[in-house]
Motif scaffolding. Structure first.
Motif, PDB file in Angstrom:
ATOM      1  N   ALA A 113      -1.231  -2.520 -10.225  1.00 17.68           N
ATOM      2  CA  ALA A 113      -1.373  -2.195 -11.644  1.00 17.68           C
ATOM      3  C   ALA A 113      -2.424  -3.085 -12.299  1.00 17.68           C
ATOM      4  O   ALA A 113      -3.224  -2.616 -13.112  1.00 17.68           O
ATOM      5  CB  ALA A 113      -0.029  -2.327 -12.350  1.00 17.68           C
TER       6      ALA A 113
ATOM      7  N   ALA B 214      -5.825  -1.915 -11.511  1.00 17.11           N
ATOM      8  CA  ALA B 214      -6.130  -0.671 -12.197  1.00 17.11           C
ATOM      9  C   ALA B 214      -6.406  -0.859 -13.683  1.00 17.11           C
ATOM     10  O   ALA B 214      -7.292  -0.213 -14.228  1.00 17.11           O
ATOM     11  CB  ALA B 214      -4.991   0.328 -12.009  1.00 17.11           C
ATOM     12  N   VAL B 215      -5.646  -1.745 -14.338  1.00 21.70           N
ATOM     13  CA  VAL B 215      -5.793  -1.879 -15.792  1.00 21.70           C
ATOM     14  C   VAL B 215      -6.463  -3.172 -16.221  1.00 21.70           C
ATOM     15  O   VAL B 215      -6.888  -3.293 -17.354  1.00 21.70           O
ATOM     16  CB  VAL B 215      -4.446  -1.719 -16.533  1.00 21.70           C
ATOM     17  CG1 VAL B 215      -3.873  -0.336 -16.312  1.00 21.70           C
ATOM     18  CG2 VAL B 215      -3.461  -2.783 -16.138  1.00 21.70           C
TER      19      VAL B 215
ATOM     20  N   ALA C 172      -0.176  -4.609 -16.954  1.00 27.66           N
ATOM     21  CA  ALA C 172       0.283  -4.353 -15.587  1.00 27.66           C
ATOM     22  C   ALA C 172       1.786  -4.583 -15.480  1.00 27.66           C
ATOM     23  O   ALA C 172       2.497  -3.792 -14.844  1.00 27.66           O
ATOM     24  CB  ALA C 172      -0.470  -5.243 -14.604  1.00 27.66           C
TER      25      ALA C 172
ATOM     26  N   ILE D  16       3.590  -1.680 -16.989  1.00 24.35           N
ATOM     27  CA  ILE D  16       3.518  -0.519 -16.105  1.00 24.35           C
ATOM     28  C   ILE D  16       4.537  -0.638 -14.979  1.00 24.35           C
ATOM     29  O   ILE D  16       5.254   0.319 -14.662  1.00 24.35           O
ATOM     30  CB  ILE D  16       2.087  -0.347 -15.542  1.00 24.35           C
ATOM     31  CG1 ILE D  16       1.151   0.128 -16.651  1.00 24.35           C
ATOM     32  CG2 ILE D  16       2.062   0.606 -14.359  1.00 24.35           C
ATOM     33  CD1 ILE D  16      -0.320   0.091 -16.279  1.00 24.35           C
TER      34      ILE D  16
ATOM     35  N   GLN E  36       1.800   5.203  -9.692  1.00 26.59           N
ATOM     36  CA  GLN E  36       0.467   5.781  -9.864  1.00 26.59           C
ATOM     37  C   GLN E  36       0.411   6.680 -11.096  1.00 26.59           C
ATOM     38  O   GLN E  36      -0.593   6.715 -11.809  1.00 26.59           O
ATOM     39  CB  GLN E  36       0.052   6.550  -8.605  1.00 26.59           C
ATOM     40  CG  GLN E  36      -0.076   5.690  -7.373  1.00 26.59           C
ATOM     41  CD  GLN E  36      -1.012   4.504  -7.550  1.00 26.59           C
ATOM     42  OE1 GLN E  36      -2.050   4.605  -8.195  1.00 26.59           O
ATOM     43  NE2 GLN E  36      -0.637   3.376  -6.985  1.00 26.59           N
TER      44      GLN E  36
ATOM     45  N   ILE F   3       0.066   4.383 -14.002  1.00 27.32           N
ATOM     46  CA  ILE F   3      -1.299   3.836 -14.057  1.00 27.32           C
ATOM     47  C   ILE F   3      -2.257   4.870 -14.642  1.00 27.32           C
ATOM     48  O   ILE F   3      -3.092   4.542 -15.496  1.00 27.32           O
ATOM     49  CB  ILE F   3      -1.754   3.369 -12.654  1.00 27.32           C
ATOM     50  CG1 ILE F   3      -0.993   2.100 -12.258  1.00 27.32           C
ATOM     51  CG2 ILE F   3      -3.259   3.140 -12.624  1.00 27.32           C
ATOM     52  CD1 ILE F   3      -1.198   1.674 -10.810  1.00 27.32           C
TER      53      ILE F   3
ATOM     54  N   GLN G 260      -6.419   3.652  -5.567  1.00 23.45           N
ATOM     55  CA  GLN G 260      -5.040   3.993  -5.237  1.00 23.45           C
ATOM     56  C   GLN G 260      -4.878   4.214  -3.739  1.00 23.45           C
ATOM     57  O   GLN G 260      -3.949   3.683  -3.121  1.00 23.45           O
ATOM     58  CB  GLN G 260      -4.619   5.260  -5.985  1.00 23.45           C
ATOM     59  CG  GLN G 260      -4.496   5.083  -7.463  1.00 23.45           C
ATOM     60  CD  GLN G 260      -4.299   6.410  -8.190  1.00 23.45           C
ATOM     61  OE1 GLN G 260      -4.686   7.471  -7.712  1.00 23.45           O
ATOM     62  NE2 GLN G 260      -3.681   6.340  -9.360  1.00 23.45           N
TER      63      GLN G 260
END
Length: 187
Positions: A29, A32-33, A39, A42, A71, A74, A141
């Motif tokens: 996470a 991704a962010v 994160a 999430i 996912q 995210i 991912q």
């Protein structure tokens, strides 16, 4: 009485599963962010949703189901961030993070790793994190689920909500991009 014991065993298994995936899910996470607080939110939301929706599923199905929920969260965060950025640009707001680095990251290694080795590892780690964070989301991912989580192609496809061929393509492209960006660290 037997039902209660079965329920306790299930809860225990679920707690063990969640504690085993917690740190890796947080890393995914965060890649991704790009923000620890987001994160953490999430991951927590993913865990709540996973328990609510899938706790009764067989244990062997938990990893792909959990990562499917993660996912999805995210992707939701990316959508929200995209909308927020458009609004901020439209309003002329500045989007800078003034947060300071974590002071615990600056502590010496208690295992006695040499400063040079520590520097090399930290540089590789930073470059790897940076390289992963700039991958397109689907490649990111696929790479994290396959390489870090060890999910097979079918489980990764299930977690990502796409075909196995798509997973293979995204994973291949991610590995190629990472190899290109991390050439100096290859033997």
């Amino acid at each position: 009485m037997e039902y209660e014991e079965s329920n306790l065993e299930r809860s225990s298994s679920l707690n063990i599963f969640l504690s085993n995936v917690e740190k890796r899910a947080f890393s995914m996470a965060r890649f991704a962010v790009g923000a620890d607080d987001a994160a953490l939110d999430i991951v927590q939301d993913s865990m709540f949703d996973f328990v609510r929706l899938y706790r009764s599923k067989p244990e062997q199905e938990w990893p792909p189901l959990f990562f499917k929920v993660l996912q999805s969260r995210i992707r939701d965060a990316h959508r929200r961030r995209s909308v927020l950025k458009r609004v901020q640009v439209w309003l002329g707001w500045d989007d800078r993070d003034g947060g300071a680095a974590d002071p615990l990251q600056e502590l010496a290694d208690p295992n006695g790793v040499s400063p040079l080795k520590h520097l090399e590892r930290s540089q590789l780690g930073r470059h790897l994190e940076q390289a992963i964070s700039v991958l397109p989301l689907r490649q990111q991912q696929a790479f994290l689920l396959r390489s870090w989580e060890g999910l097979d192609v079918a489980d990764t496809a299930r977690a990502m909500g796409c075909s196995e061929g798509s997973v293979k393509t995204h994973y291949f492209r991610a590995v190629q991009a990472l190899r290109g960006k991390l050439e100096e660290y290859q033997p």
